[in-house]
Design a protein around this motif. Structure first.
Motif, short mmCIF file in Angstrom:
data_model
loop_
_atom_site.label_atom_id
_atom_site.label_comp_id
_atom_site.label_asym_id
_atom_site.label_seq_id
_atom_site.Cartn_x
_atom_site.Cartn_y
_atom_site.Cartn_z
N VAL A 45 43.15 97.89 102.24
CA VAL A 45 42.41 97.80 103.50
C VAL A 45 42.70 96.48 104.20
CG1 VAL A 45 40.12 97.66 104.53
CG2 VAL A 45 40.59 99.36 102.75
N VAL A 46 42.53 95.37 103.50
CA VAL A 46 42.74 94.07 104.14
C VAL A 46 44.22 93.81 104.40
CG1 VAL A 46 40.62 93.07 103.24
CG2 VAL A 46 42.74 92.85 101.93
N GLY A 47 45.10 94.46 103.62
CA GLY A 47 46.53 94.33 103.88
C GLY A 47 46.89 94.91 105.23
N LEU A 48 46.36 96.08 105.52
CA LEU A 48 46.59 96.70 106.83
C LEU A 48 45.97 95.86 107.94
CD1 LEU A 48 45.92 100.44 105.92
CD2 LEU A 48 48.14 99.36 106.38
N LEU A 49 44.81 95.29 107.66
CA LEU A 49 44.16 94.43 108.65
C LEU A 49 44.99 93.18 108.92
CD1 LEU A 49 41.61 93.71 110.35
CD2 LEU A 49 40.71 92.58 108.30
N THR A 50 45.55 92.61 107.86
CA THR A 50 46.35 91.40 107.99
C THR A 50 47.60 91.65 108.82
OG1 THR A 50 45.58 90.58 105.84
CG2 THR A 50 47.61 89.63 106.69
N THR A 64 37.97 82.55 106.17
CA THR A 64 37.86 83.80 105.42
C THR A 64 37.04 83.60 104.15
OG1 THR A 64 40.00 84.58 106.26
CG2 THR A 64 39.16 85.63 104.27
N LEU A 65 37.29 82.49 103.45
CA LEU A 65 36.55 82.19 102.23
C LEU A 65 35.06 82.01 102.52
CD1 LEU A 65 36.48 81.54 99.20
CD2 LEU A 65 37.04 79.17 99.79
N VAL A 66 34.76 81.32 103.61
CA VAL A 66 33.35 81.10 103.98
C VAL A 66 32.67 82.43 104.28
CG1 VAL A 66 31.81 80.09 105.71
CG2 VAL A 66 33.70 78.75 104.80
N TRP A 67 33.35 83.29 105.08
CA TRP A 67 32.78 84.60 105.40
C TRP A 67 32.56 85.43 104.15
CZ3 TRP A 67 30.25 85.21 109.54
CH2 TRP A 67 30.68 84.75 110.78
N GLY A 68 33.54 85.39 103.22
CA GLY A 68 33.41 86.14 101.99
C GLY A 68 32.28 85.64 101.12
N ALA A 69 32.14 84.30 101.04
CA ALA A 69 31.07 83.73 100.22
C ALA A 69 29.70 84.04 100.81
CB ALA A 69 31.26 82.21 100.10
N LEU A 70 29.58 83.90 102.14
CA LEU A 70 28.30 84.18 102.79
C LEU A 70 27.92 85.65 102.67
CD1 LEU A 70 28.56 82.01 106.04
CD2 LEU A 70 27.26 81.52 103.96
N THR A 71 28.92 86.52 102.78
CA THR A 71 28.66 87.95 102.62
C THR A 71 28.21 88.26 101.21
OG1 THR A 71 30.32 88.50 104.30
CG2 THR A 71 29.65 90.27 102.81
N SER A 72 28.85 87.65 100.22
CA SER A 72 28.49 87.87 98.83
C SER A 72 27.07 87.39 98.54
CB SER A 72 29.48 87.15 97.91
OG SER A 72 30.80 87.62 98.11
N LEU A 73 26.63 86.39 99.29
CA LEU A 73 25.26 85.89 99.14
C LEU A 73 24.26 86.68 99.98
CD1 LEU A 73 25.93 82.03 99.20
CD2 LEU A 73 25.17 83.37 97.23
N HIS A 115 42.21 88.89 99.81
CA HIS A 115 42.46 88.80 101.26
C HIS A 115 43.17 87.50 101.61
CE1 HIS A 115 40.66 89.32 105.57
NE2 HIS A 115 41.97 89.37 105.55
N ILE A 116 42.75 86.41 100.99
CA ILE A 116 43.35 85.10 101.27
C ILE A 116 44.81 85.07 100.83
CG2 ILE A 116 43.30 82.66 100.59
CD1 ILE A 116 40.24 82.87 100.54
#
Length: 211
Positions: A13-18, A51-60, A161-162
């Protein structure tokens, strides 16, 4: 869902997005094409930091506020649109003032070929795009197995994703560098800045008027 299945599915999914051309692609290509490789890698790291910040915030569970609170989303949306529009206007404006021909000038930031300048630009571009946060809220939880630790697994998926984003950015920088001699000619630089500025401006308008 098994962890291996979740990783491969999320990577697809994220590969296609990238691979889909977007704002990050435009900024990285433009920066690398003008010979600012150090700044281009700074932009790449900045985008991946966002991207890392968004992923971490989403995980929280924090980014769920973007979908639950219209006010929070609107504030971030308008801040992002204003930043992108400022960057686009400055980029295009400088080509008419002759500043687009100066190697030390960087449209959309006015800084030299520095890693820190690129990192700030990439980070702001990513974090001020609320659609990235909404994407993570909508997609990331679907790929976390029920029995897996939510935060750790969320960061692992974000890491996928990163990695994919960094690999694709390497290809973009290499491609832009190969055309660097032609693109760094004064006339070519002006055209490149005007096209890139127009694209970024279109993203800003789209972000401002989207629901």
């Amino acid at each position: 869902m098994a962890m291996s299945t979740a990783l491969w599915s999320f990577a697809l999914v994220v590969g296609l997005l990238t691979l889909t051309p977007g704002l990050d692609t435009a900024v990285i290509l433009r920066t690398a094409a003008l010979g600012r490789r150090t700044r281009a890698w700074g932009v790449v790291l900045g985008v991946q930091t966002g991207t890392l910040v968004w992923g971490a915030l989403t995980s929280l569970g924090v980014t769920a506020l973007l979908t639950a609170s219209q006010l929070a989303y609107e504030i971030l949306r308008w801040a992002g649109a204003a930043y992108l529009l400022w960057m686009a206007v400055r980029m295009v404006r400088d080509t008419f003032r002759g500043r687009g021909e100066a190697p030390e000038e960087v449209a959309g930031g006015g800084e030299a070929d520095t890693f820190s300048g690129g990192w700030r630009q990439g980070t702001l571009t990513n974090l001020l795009n609320p659609k990235v946060g909404v994407f993570y809220v909508a997609v990331l939880p679907q790929f976390i197995p029920a029995e897996a630790p939510h935060f750790t697994t969320g960061l692992l998926l974000t890491g996928v994703h990163i990695v994919l984003g960094t690999i694709w950015s390497t290809v973009l920088i290499a491609s832009a560098t190969a055309l660097g001699t032609w693109l760094r000619r004064p006339r070519s630089r002006r055209i490149l800045d005007r096209v890139t500025g127009t694209v970024i401006g279109a993203f800003a308008v789209r972000l401002a008027v989207s629901d």
